[in-house]
Design an enzyme around this catalytic site. Structure first.
Site, mmCIF file in Angstrom:
data_model
loop_
_atom_site.group_PDB
_atom_site.id
_atom_site.type_symbol
_atom_site.label_atom_id
_atom_site.label_comp_id
_atom_site.label_asym_id
_atom_site.label_seq_id
_atom_site.Cartn_x
_atom_site.Cartn_y
_atom_site.Cartn_z
ATOM 1 N N VAL A 103 0.761 -1.031 0.064
ATOM 2 C CA VAL A 103 -0.059 -0.059 0.182
ATOM 3 C C VAL A 103 1.047 1.162 -0.320
ATOM 4 C CG1 VAL A 103 -2.193 -0.944 0.873
ATOM 5 C CG2 VAL A 103 -0.359 -0.273 2.636
ATOM 6 N N ASN A 117 -7.761 -1.792 5.559
ATOM 7 C CA ASN A 117 -7.430 -1.857 6.573
ATOM 8 C C ASN A 117 -5.788 -2.391 6.750
ATOM 9 O OD1 ASN A 117 -7.858 -4.430 8.768
ATOM 10 N ND2 ASN A 117 -6.506 -5.382 7.086
ATOM 11 N N SER A 135 -8.385 2.347 15.289
ATOM 12 C CA SER A 135 -8.102 2.030 16.567
ATOM 13 C C SER A 135 -7.990 2.418 18.015
ATOM 14 C CB SER A 135 -5.971 1.441 16.836
ATOM 15 O OG SER A 135 -5.993 1.706 17.284
ATOM 16 N N TYR A 189 2.271 5.278 16.071
ATOM 17 C CA TYR A 189 1.671 4.922 15.390
ATOM 18 C C TYR A 189 0.196 5.663 15.715
ATOM 19 C CZ TYR A 189 -2.543 0.100 15.553
ATOM 20 O OH TYR A 189 -2.890 -0.508 15.520
ATOM 21 N N ALA A 228 -0.551 8.655 16.235
ATOM 22 C CA ALA A 228 -0.601 9.357 15.342
ATOM 23 C C ALA A 228 -1.564 9.319 13.973
ATOM 24 C CB ALA A 228 0.654 10.804 14.843
ATOM 25 N N LYS A 279 -2.858 6.738 13.505
ATOM 26 C CA LYS A 279 -4.796 5.934 13.503
ATOM 27 C C LYS A 279 -5.519 7.006 13.839
ATOM 28 C CE LYS A 279 -3.944 2.052 12.857
ATOM 29 N NZ LYS A 279 -4.995 1.437 11.736
ATOM 30 N N ILE A 288 -7.415 -7.534 19.909
ATOM 31 C CA ILE A 288 -7.946 -8.563 19.413
ATOM 32 C C ILE A 288 -6.782 -9.363 18.851
ATOM 33 C CG2 ILE A 288 -9.103 -8.653 17.037
ATOM 34 C CD1 ILE A 288 -10.577 -6.619 18.033
HETATM 35 P P1 NAD Z 1 -2.267 -8.274 10.867
HETATM 36 O O1 NAD Z 1 -0.758 -8.150 11.535
HETATM 37 O O2 NAD Z 1 -2.642 -9.480 11.110
HETATM 38 O O3 NAD Z 1 -2.576 -8.249 9.575
HETATM 39 C C1 NAD Z 1 -1.601 -6.739 9.152
HETATM 40 C C2 NAD Z 1 -1.542 -7.028 7.585
HETATM 41 O O4 NAD Z 1 -0.884 -5.741 7.230
HETATM 42 C C3 NAD Z 1 -0.964 -7.777 7.050
HETATM 43 O O5 NAD Z 1 -1.411 -9.377 6.642
HETATM 44 C C4 NAD Z 1 -0.090 -7.494 7.046
HETATM 45 O O6 NAD Z 1 0.887 -8.496 5.595
HETATM 46 C C5 NAD Z 1 -0.812 -6.196 5.946
HETATM 47 N N1 NAD Z 1 0.403 -4.652 5.830
HETATM 48 C C6 NAD Z 1 1.628 -4.950 6.466
HETATM 49 N N2 NAD Z 1 2.052 -3.841 5.794
HETATM 50 C C7 NAD Z 1 1.584 -3.777 4.794
HETATM 51 C C8 NAD Z 1 2.177 -2.700 3.319
HETATM 52 N N3 NAD Z 1 3.169 -1.727 3.140
HETATM 53 N N4 NAD Z 1 1.370 -3.215 2.174
HETATM 54 C C9 NAD Z 1 -0.220 -4.096 1.900
HETATM 55 N N5 NAD Z 1 -0.181 -4.405 3.039
HETATM 56 C C10 NAD Z 1 0.318 -4.462 3.667
HETATM 57 O O7 NAD Z 1 -2.701 -7.285 12.583
HETATM 58 P P2 NAD Z 1 -3.983 -6.862 11.994
HETATM 59 O O8 NAD Z 1 -4.434 -6.932 13.880
HETATM 60 O O9 NAD Z 1 -5.257 -7.613 11.621
HETATM 61 O O10 NAD Z 1 -4.513 -5.747 11.430
HETATM 62 C C11 NAD Z 1 -5.123 -5.233 11.238
HETATM 63 C C12 NAD Z 1 -5.701 -3.400 11.066
HETATM 64 O O11 NAD Z 1 -6.403 -3.609 12.279
HETATM 65 C C13 NAD Z 1 -4.031 -2.489 11.242
HETATM 66 O O12 NAD Z 1 -4.148 -1.472 10.464
HETATM 67 C C14 NAD Z 1 -4.221 -2.818 12.965
HETATM 68 O O13 NAD Z 1 -3.734 -0.738 13.223
HETATM 69 C C15 NAD Z 1 -5.801 -2.679 13.364
HETATM 70 N N6 NAD Z 1 -5.692 -3.003 14.148
HETATM 71 C C16 NAD Z 1 -4.826 -3.791 15.133
HETATM 72 C C17 NAD Z 1 -5.525 -4.606 16.048
HETATM 73 C C18 NAD Z 1 -5.069 -5.371 17.382
HETATM 74 O O14 NAD Z 1 -5.206 -6.176 18.287
HETATM 75 N N7 NAD Z 1 -4.819 -6.576 15.873
HETATM 76 C C19 NAD Z 1 -6.155 -2.615 17.317
HETATM 77 C C20 NAD Z 1 -6.346 -1.927 16.791
HETATM 78 C C21 NAD Z 1 -6.189 -1.874 15.798
#
Ligand code: NAD
Length: 265
Positions: A73, A103, A156, A169, A171, A173, A202
Site C-alpha cells: 500500500v 485495513n 484503533s 502509531y 498519530a 490512527k 484483537i
Molecule cells: P495483522 O498483522 O494480522 O494484519 C495486518 C496485515 O497488513 C498483514 O497481513 C500485513 O502483511 C499487512 N500489511 C502490512 N504492511 C503492508 C503494506 N505496506 N502493504 C500491504 N499490506 C501490508 O494485524 P491486524 O490486527 O489484523 O491489523 C489490521 C488493522 O487493524 C491494522 O490497521 C491495525 O493497525 C488495526 N488494529 C489492530 C488491532 C489489534 O489488536 N490486532 C487493534 C487496533 C487496530
C-alpha cells in the site's frame, strides 16, 4: 435513490466488488471471508503472493468469489494499476468498485528519543495514513460508478487515546479519524459514505507475540467485556458499515473494542 427506495433498504452485499488491503491476515482476512460468505466479490490484497493466495483458496473452498493481488500500500503506482484491474474484474463494460476497506497496518513500538524513531514515524504514517489517501484517490473514479459506494478505514483505540512508546502509531490512527471525517463531508454530496472502525485488542498477527497471560490480565483490567476480541467480530462491524442499508451513516468512528474506550474505572 428516491423516497420509496428507503422503504426496503437492502442488507445484502451480493455481487458488490470489495477491495481489502492487508487481507492475508487477522482482521483483513476475516473481513474478506465474511464478505465472500455474504456473496460479495472480494479482491484480497496484501504483501506476498503466497499469503494472498492462501486466503483466496480458503474463500474458493467455501464457494465464495475472490481474487488475489500482491499489493504494497505504500506503492502508489502499483495501487493505481491494481485498482484499475480490480474495477474491470467481471465488469468489463462498466468498471466499478463498491467497497474499499483500508485495513493494512503494522505495529511499531518506539519511544520518542529512540534512534530509530524517524524511521518508525515515516513507516507508520506511510502504511497506515498516507496509503489510505492513495487508495481512496485510486478507487474514487470507480466508487462513483457504484450504487452504494462505501469507504471504511481501520483506525484503533489509539485513534482516540494514546499509549507510551506508540506515538507514531497513535498519530497515524488519529489521522485516520480526521481523514475519515473530512472526506465524509467532502464526498457526502455524491452519496459516498466514509466511516472508520476502531478495533480494541484483537487476536491477530499483530498481537500474537504478546504472551496469553499478559493479554488476559490486560483485558480483565481494561476491557468491560473482559477479553480480547476475535477478527470475525471486527469483520461484522466493517460489513455493517458497507451495507446498502447503512446509507445514512457517514463520518462515524465505530469502536469495536469490548467497551475499552468508554471505561472509566
Ligand atoms: P495483522 O498483522 O494480522 O494484519 C495486518 C496485515 O497488513 C498483514 O497481513 C500485513 O502483511 C499487512 N500489511 C502490512 N504492511 C503492508 C503494506 N505496506 N502493504 C500491504 N499490506 C501490508 O494485524 P491486524 O490486527 O489484523 O491489523 C489490521 C488493522 O487493524 C491494522 O490497521 C491495525 O493497525 C488495526 N488494529 C489492530 C488491532 C489489534 O489488536 N490486532 C487493534 C487496533 C487496530
Amino acid at each position: 435513490m428516491n423516497d420509496s427506495d428507503f422503504l426496503n433498504l437492502s442488507r445484502s452485499v451480493k455481487d458488490h466488488v470489495v477491495i481489502i488491503t492487508g487481507a492475508a491476515s487477522g482482521i483483513g482476512r476475516a473481513t474478506a471471508r465474511l464478505f465472500a460468505q455474504e456473496g460479495a466479490r472480494v479482491a484480497v490484497t496484501d504483501l506476498g503472493y503466497d499469503r494472498v493466495d492462501a486466503v483466496v483458496q480458503e474463500i474458493s473452498d467455501a464457494n465464495g468469489t475472490a481474487q488475489g493481488w500482491e499489493l504494497d500500500v505504500t506503492d502508489s503506482g502499483a495501487i493505481k494499476n491494481v485498482f484499475d484491474e480490480i474495477a474491470l474484474w467481471g465488469e468489463e463494460d462498466s468498471p466499478r468498485i463498491d467497497v474499499l476497506v483500508n485495513n493494512a497496518g503494522i505495529s511499531a513500538s518506539t519511544a520518542i528519543d529512540d534512534p530509530n524513531y524517524e524511521q518508525a514515524w515515516n513507516t507508520s504514517l506511510a502504511v497506515m495514513l498516507t496509503a489510505q489517501t492513495t487508495t481512496i484517490r485510486a478507487a474514487l473514479p470507480y466508487l462513483r460508478k457504484s450504487e452504494h459506494p462505501r469507504i471504511i478505514n481501520i483506525s484503533s483505540t489509539e485513534g482516540v487515546g494514546g499509549s507510551a512508546s506508540a506515538s507514531a502509531y497513535t498519530a497515524a490512527k488519529h489521522g485516520v479519524v480526521g481523514l475519515t471525517r473530512s472526506l465524509a463531508v467532502e464526498l457526502g454530496d455524491e452519496g459516498i459514505t466514509v466511516n472508520a472502525v476502531g478495533p480494541g485488542p484483537i487476536h491477530t498477527g499483530m498481537t500474537e507475540a504478546i504472551p496469553e497471560e499478559m493479554k488476559t490480565k490486560f483485558a480483565r483490567r481494561r476491557v468491560p467485556l473482559r477479553r480480547y476480541g476475535h477478527p470475525e467480530e471486527l469483520a461484522h462491524g466493517v460489513l455493517h458499515l458497507a451495507l446498502p442499508a447503512s446509507s445514512y451513516i457517514t463520518g462515524h468512528l465505530l469502536m469495536v473494542d469490548g467497551g475499552m474506550t468508554i471505561k472509566n474505572n
